[in-house]
Design a protein around this motif. Structure first.
Motif, PDB file in Angstrom:
ATOM      1  N   LEU A   1      39.988   9.151 -17.907  1.00 38.70           N
ATOM      2  CA  LEU A   1      39.898   9.114 -19.368  1.00 38.70           C
ATOM      3  C   LEU A   1      41.283   8.766 -19.914  1.00 38.70           C
ATOM      4  N   THR A   2      41.370   7.739 -20.764  1.00 34.86           N
ATOM      5  CA  THR A   2      42.652   7.385 -21.365  1.00 34.86           C
ATOM      6  C   THR A   2      42.540   7.348 -22.885  1.00 34.86           C
ATOM      7  N   SER A   3      43.637   7.704 -23.538  1.00 32.95           N
ATOM      8  CA  SER A   3      43.661   7.734 -25.001  1.00 32.95           C
ATOM      9  C   SER A   3      45.106   7.641 -25.469  1.00 32.95           C
ATOM     10  N   SER A   4      45.317   7.032 -26.622  1.00 35.89           N
ATOM     11  CA  SER A   4      46.670   6.982 -27.189  1.00 35.89           C
ATOM     12  C   SER A   4      47.010   8.289 -27.907  1.00 35.89           C
TER      13      SER A   4
ATOM     14  N   TRP B   1      36.411   4.247 -15.295  1.00 37.79           N
ATOM     15  CA  TRP B   1      37.446   4.331 -16.337  1.00 37.79           C
ATOM     16  C   TRP B   1      36.796   4.273 -17.712  1.00 37.79           C
ATOM     17  N   LEU B   2      37.088   5.297 -18.527  1.00 41.34           N
ATOM     18  CA  LEU B   2      36.622   5.356 -19.914  1.00 41.34           C
ATOM     19  C   LEU B   2      37.848   5.238 -20.828  1.00 41.34           C
TER      20      LEU B   2
ATOM     21  N   VAL C   1      43.235  12.492 -16.789  1.00 39.84           N
ATOM     22  CA  VAL C   1      43.327  12.281 -18.239  1.00 39.84           C
ATOM     23  C   VAL C   1      44.733  11.774 -18.536  1.00 39.84           C
ATOM     24  N   TYR C   2      44.825  10.508 -18.965  1.00 39.38           N
ATOM     25  CA  TYR C   2      46.109   9.900 -19.300  1.00 39.38           C
ATOM     26  C   TYR C   2      46.150   9.655 -20.810  1.00 39.38           C
TER      27      TYR C   2
ATOM     28  N   PRO D   1      30.437   7.923 -22.660  1.00 41.83           N
ATOM     29  CA  PRO D   1      30.829   9.150 -21.955  1.00 41.83           C
ATOM     30  C   PRO D   1      29.742   9.667 -21.006  1.00 41.83           C
ATOM     31  N   ILE D   2      28.475   9.617 -21.452  1.00 42.62           N
ATOM     32  CA  ILE D   2      27.373  10.068 -20.585  1.00 42.62           C
ATOM     33  C   ILE D   2      27.224   9.131 -19.397  1.00 42.62           C
ATOM     34  N   GLN D   3      27.337   7.814 -19.661  1.00 41.58           N
ATOM     35  CA  GLN D   3      27.258   6.837 -18.573  1.00 41.58           C
ATOM     36  C   GLN D   3      28.357   7.090 -17.548  1.00 41.58           C
TER      37      GLN D   3
END
Length: 328
Positions: A99-102, A66-67, A5-6, A46-48
């Motif tokens: 998983l990446t998010s700002s 990568w999501l 998780v980034y 997310p399920i995929q």
């Protein structure tokens, strides 16, 4: 750990880390089969991602799913949480989910708490523009990575030009590397001044116009910056950094501090000789006025991040900031 998780606003640093993950876990000959980037616009992504990470990799090497722009650590429906609880404990060691998010993960959510048990969490936040010593150190490391030699003053000038924009830093270093190819001598300020466009310096001049309350000049400079396609958030970051530095210098002066090195340390100024210039800057403005500017700048940053009209909100806030500095 097979789950990563980034999060953070430094998207360039995240992209570089993703490349390292690909090199580390994927076999180049089988990468097209085992590397998947899912669209954040797809509600089923997310399920995929969970289904794909449970699929054994083809051929040699591992699998990487990568999501990007994931919201799992900000909001997570019960149905997705159930899938996470079922899948995360049994992900194979050669399958990796990224998983990446700002946005910063919400520690209160069940999904975040669950991921904490199985995932590697890493923060990639931008260094605040006023932390010049950290920016200079990062620029030195980046120059070493790219393979370009710079003088001490050359590094400082480069940081003044690019601020905390990591992507721009590497782009400019690559340009300097190509220029210096075959030349073992470190590049100095004369070369950097010719090759590196210093829009940060233009933003600093905008800050000076605001500090003096010159509304017309400030609006003209803002228009020039916008016409040069300078990112609005970068303009605001420079303004926040400069007003914060001015405030620190003013507060230290008001407290009776005269040691420029002590002022430089408190204000996180890498070159203490800058303090003399900053002291002259803040002679004609009060600490109260500088303090009043910071909430306006932070409100401007929030408004831009919420997607409000860039030109309109920038012009409005610049006028308000000039009025504060005029003492109105």
């Amino acid at each position: 750990m097979p789950i990563h998780v980034y999060w953070g606003e430094d998207d360039f640093a995240i992209e570089k880390e993703v490349s390292l993950l690909r090199d580390r876990y994927l076999d180049p000959l089988w990468a097209s089969f085992n590397y998947t980037v899912l669209s954040s616009d797809d509600t089923n992504a997310p399920i995929q991602a969970l289904n794909l990470v449970m699929t054994p990799p083809f051929g040699a090497g591992g699998r990487l799913v990568w999501l990007p722009n994931s919201t799992i650590c900000q909001q997570c429906p019960e149905s997705l949480l159930s899938e996470l609880e079922r899948t995360l404990p049994v992900v194979a060691s050669n399958s990796h989910l990224l998983l990446t998010s700002s946005n910063k993960p919400d520690e209160r959510l069940k999904s975040t708490k669950l991921l904490k048990k199985f995932a590697e969490f890493r923060e990639f936040s931008l260094t605040p523009p006023w932390k010049t010593e950290i920016l200079i150190q990062s620029a030195k490391q980046a120059a070493q990575t790219v393979g370009v030699k710079l003088t001490v003053r050359g590094v400082e000038m480069l940081v003044e030009a690019v601020g905390n924009d990591t992507r721009l830093l590497y782009n400019e270093l690559e340009k300097l590397r190509l220029y210096a190819e075959g030349n073992a001598k470190p590049l100095d300020t004369d070369v950097i001044a010719q090759l590196v466009k210093n829009t940060t310096q233009s933003s600093l001049k905008l800050a000076e116009a605001i500090r003096t309350g010159d509304t017309v000049r400030a609006l003209i400079m803002l228009t020039d910056l916008m016409n040069a396609n300078e990112p609005p958030l970068r303009i605001v970051a420079t303004l926040i950094g400069q007003f914060r530095t001015w405030l620190w210098v003013k507060l230290m002066m008001d407290s009776g501090e005269r040691n420029v090195q002590a002022i430089a340390k408190a204000a996180e100024i890498a070159n203490f000789n800058r303090v003399y210039i900053l002291q002259k800057d803040v002679k004609s403005i009060s600490a109260k006025q500088l303090i009043a500017c910071l909430p306006l700048l932070l409100d401007l940053e929030v408004s831009l991040k919420q997607g409000n009209s860039e030109t309109s909100i920038l012009q409005t806030k610049v006028i308000e900031l000039c009025q504060v500095c005029q003492g109105k």
